[in-house]
Write an enzyme that holds these catalytic residues in place. Sequence first.
Site, PDB file in Angstrom:
ATOM      1  N   HIS A   1     -35.384  14.866 -21.906  1.00 40.12           N
ATOM      2  CA  HIS A   1     -35.001  14.139 -20.658  1.00 40.12           C
ATOM      3  C   HIS A   1     -33.559  13.852 -20.672  1.00 40.12           C
ATOM      4  O   HIS A   1     -32.890  13.914 -19.657  1.00 40.12           O
ATOM      5  CB  HIS A   1     -35.954  12.725 -20.859  1.00 40.12           C
ATOM      6  CG  HIS A   1     -37.291  12.813 -20.598  1.00 40.12           C
ATOM      7  ND1 HIS A   1     -38.430  12.326 -21.321  1.00 40.12           N
ATOM      8  CD2 HIS A   1     -38.119  13.610 -19.675  1.00 40.12           C
ATOM      9  CE1 HIS A   1     -39.255  12.698 -20.956  1.00 40.12           C
ATOM     10  NE2 HIS A   1     -39.356  13.278 -20.128  1.00 40.12           N
TER      11      HIS A   1
ATOM     12  N   LYS B   1     -52.176   6.074 -13.780  1.00 39.05           N
ATOM     13  CA  LYS B   1     -52.094   6.834 -14.958  1.00 39.05           C
ATOM     14  C   LYS B   1     -51.999   5.814 -16.386  1.00 39.05           C
ATOM     15  O   LYS B   1     -51.433   4.875 -16.135  1.00 39.05           O
ATOM     16  CB  LYS B   1     -50.487   7.318 -14.702  1.00 39.05           C
ATOM     17  CG  LYS B   1     -50.289   8.589 -15.782  1.00 39.05           C
ATOM     18  CD  LYS B   1     -49.054   9.370 -15.232  1.00 39.05           C
ATOM     19  CE  LYS B   1     -48.917  10.229 -16.515  1.00 39.05           C
ATOM     20  NZ  LYS B   1     -47.673  11.280 -16.058  1.00 39.05           N
TER      21      LYS B   1
ATOM     22  N   ARG C   1     -39.020  23.611 -18.272  1.00 39.78           N
ATOM     23  CA  ARG C   1     -38.771  24.096 -19.670  1.00 39.78           C
ATOM     24  C   ARG C   1     -39.477  25.749 -19.614  1.00 39.78           C
ATOM     25  O   ARG C   1     -38.830  26.471 -20.315  1.00 39.78           O
ATOM     26  CB  ARG C   1     -40.119  23.437 -20.472  1.00 39.78           C
ATOM     27  CG  ARG C   1     -39.545  22.053 -20.724  1.00 39.78           C
ATOM     28  CD  ARG C   1     -40.803  21.186 -21.321  1.00 39.78           C
ATOM     29  NE  ARG C   1     -41.749  21.086 -20.345  1.00 39.78           N
ATOM     30  CZ  ARG C   1     -42.603  20.312 -20.441  1.00 39.78           C
ATOM     31  NH1 ARG C   1     -42.811  19.347 -21.163  1.00 39.78           N
ATOM     32  NH2 ARG C   1     -43.656  20.121 -19.355  1.00 39.78           N
TER      33      ARG C   1
ATOM     34  N   SER D   1     -43.297  14.610 -23.551  1.00 41.07           N
ATOM     35  CA  SER D   1     -43.644  13.351 -23.996  1.00 41.07           C
ATOM     36  C   SER D   1     -45.132  13.674 -24.745  1.00 41.07           C
ATOM     37  O   SER D   1     -44.979  12.729 -25.581  1.00 41.07           O
ATOM     38  CB  SER D   1     -43.698  12.359 -22.685  1.00 41.07           C
ATOM     39  OG  SER D   1     -42.598  12.187 -22.400  1.00 41.07           O
TER      40      SER D   1
END
Length: 174
Positions: free
Chosen positions: A17, A41, A90, A128
């Site tokens: 990040h 979430k 990514r 994460s």
Amino acid sequence: MKIGICPGSFDPVTLGHIDIIERATKIFDKVIVAVLNNPSKQTSFTVQERIGLMQRATAHIPQVKVDFFEGLLADYTRLCGGAAIVRGLRAVSDFEYEFQMALTNQKLNKNMETVFLTSNSDNMFLSSSVVKDIARFGGDISTLVPTSILKDIQLRLCNKNNGMEEDVNESGNC
């Protein structure tokens, strides 16, 4: 002034990040890191904790402001005067979802663009979720997260290892 918006859950913040945020500051005059508050979430850190972690992790970058948002990113970007949303990719597998989101956001806010930055090769595997999994099982996360917030992440996640209390040590292991 060109403003870029870097949105995300950041649960927790990773070096991936930070890499994307630092690189975004080379493109935009100001970068707003927008921490998503999504009540549906399940997160390891509250929105206020994630904001605090991100503020500490980006303290060395003067043109970064940390904020939070709820609702539609296109609306938030419009309210902030953002010129573009900045998203990190990514792998090719990330592109399909991010491309769909970019088209949706542009449909909702015609004055907004999405800029994709590819991950540094050192961070292509990093997420994460990976950090949380490694930490929960006592692995070393010291090379995956900013040093300024390492202890906070360890204290929150390492104690979830099979319900057993673990000590946090300087090496980045539980």
